[in-house]
Design an enzyme around this catalytic site. Structure first.
Site: not given
Length: 424
Positions: A74, A281, A283
């Protein structure tokens, strides 16, 4: 379901909170919006940012390594996003907008190609991970914001098309003289022009043809600057004295955003509204992308087409890296002026210092990326044992210099390993 293993197909628009209707200004990478009257413009701006997420089914890293970065990549993806924003500003401009299904410009395709999950792409996960191996970081090991900034700095050297100058400012200090030297290497110490090698012409990937596209007047005199400033804004949580200053960074027209996050996850922060940070994000696990036969890149999954995520600013982990892009010398001078004029409310603190020249207590430096902390400490004793530093460090040849050890600890990101739990 664990957020780190969500797949693209599982994400629906209904799972994301719509953007708030508020009279407070919305700031995104130097642009101010009104949430009540410009919601569509806000979403268009967010969607136009490059969104790099976990991918799966790409070629093994290093030939035998992982074929997915789910659970460990990430921060690497956040590094790609902040650098991707710099490349968009460099080649397309901050006001460029992505429209789904619209024909792609050549510069845009070149930018996407630089980030495809292939070993020969300049800024691919493969390149970042393997550059980290060369610096003592095994594939799958956590990168802090500073480490990924240092790796990106090394990778940009090979990108002759963008011709960026990447400066990573250490010790909470931005030294103007260092940046001027980096962006104008043909100037000598006093600022006078040095002679270029005979027949010198900036080349685009080694081709004279590209020099025409690259030889704008400003870039012939100034290499576009990507300034990354790793910071520690508290111990286990952000010091509230830095909150207003952090928000002000998103108001600067040179803003590239912030890479950081919260424990167990890294995010790319692009703005704020009220007391909430706006972020992309990484993820989400999506299939790796291959270019089409006509060299076009299927790009829908490289743009976040749902309302952006938000989190309260107090939830951010104190270890971050702040980014800025200065296309010209005038942009950099303007940035310096704005930084010095930033208003500081009662109880707030500046996040970093802007100085003209290298302070004497920071002038001792080592190439720590090529050394272990112990080796760097030994080498520092040799370099710092010269006359200008003897008065500042009482026992240079004895124990490790305390201040220098503190700098090395910051450099190697030993304090921010809790960003993401590895789940290989």
């Amino acid at each position: 379901m664990d957020a780190a293993t969500l797949t693209y197909d599982t994400l629906g628009f209904g799972e994301f909170e719509d953007f708030p209707e508020t009279s407070e200004p919305v700031w995104i990478l130097g642009k101010e919006f009104n949430a009540l009257t410009e919601k569509d413009d806000i979403l268009s701006d967010v969607t136009s940012r490059l969104w790099f997420t976990y991918r799966k089914n790409f070629s093994p890293i290093g030939g035998t390594g992982p074929t997915s970065d789910t659970g460990w990549g990430c921060m690497l993806r956040c590094g790609q996003m902040i650098l991707g924003e710099a490349l968009v500003c460099r080649h397309l401009g901050r006001d460029w907008r992505w429209v789904r299904g619209q024909p792609q410009r050549g510069q845009y395709i070149s930018i996407l190609n630089a980030f495809l999950d292939k070993k020969d792409s300049y800024y691919s996960l493969h390149q970042i991970a393997q550059m980290g191996v060369g610096e003592g970081k095994s594939i799958g090991q956590w990168y802090g914001p500073n480490t990924v900034a240092q790796v990106l700095k090394k990778l940009t050297v090979f990108d002759s098309w963008s011709r960026l100058a990447v400066h990573v400012a250490m010790d909470n200090t931005v030294v103007m003289e260092e940046i001027k030297r980096l962006c104008m290497p043909w100037l000598d110490y006093g600022g006078a022009a040095c002679a270029e090698p005979p027949g010198w012409i900036p080349k685009h990937n080694g081709c004279l043809e590209g020099a025409c596209a690259l030889a704008e007047e400003e870039t012939a005199l100034w290499k576009p600057l990507v300034l990354l400033i790793p910071l520690r804004l508290g111990l286990s949580e952000i010091n509230k004295a830095y909150i207003e200053t952090l928000k002000q960074c998103f108001q600067l027209p040179q803003s590239l955003g912030v890479i950081g996050g919260k424990p167990n996850s890294a995010h790319y922060f692009i703005g704020y509204v009220g007391e909430e940070l706006i972020y992309l994000d990484p993820h989400t696990t999506q299939p790796a992308v291959e270019p089409c036969e006509d060299s076009q890149v299927p790009d829908d999954t490289y743009h976040c087409q749902h309302p952006p995520c938000r989190m309260h600013i107090c939830e951010i982990d104190p270890s971050v890296a702040v980014g800025f892009f200065c296309r010209t010398e005038d942009d950099f001078d303007d940035w310096c002026m704005r930084i010095r004029k930033l208003p500081h409310t009662r109880g707030s603190l500046p996040m970093f210092e802007l100085v003209d020249c290298q302070p004497s207590h920071l002038a001792c430096s080592v190439d720590v990326l090529n050394l272990t902390p112990d080796e760097a400490g030994i080498q520092s004793e040799v370099r710092c044992g010269q006359a200008p530093f003897k008065g500042n460090f009482p026992d240079v040849r004895g124990d490790r210099v305390h201040d220098f050890s503190d700098r090395l600890e910051r450099f190697f990101d030993s304090e921010d390993e809790e960003f993401e739990i590895l789940s290989l």
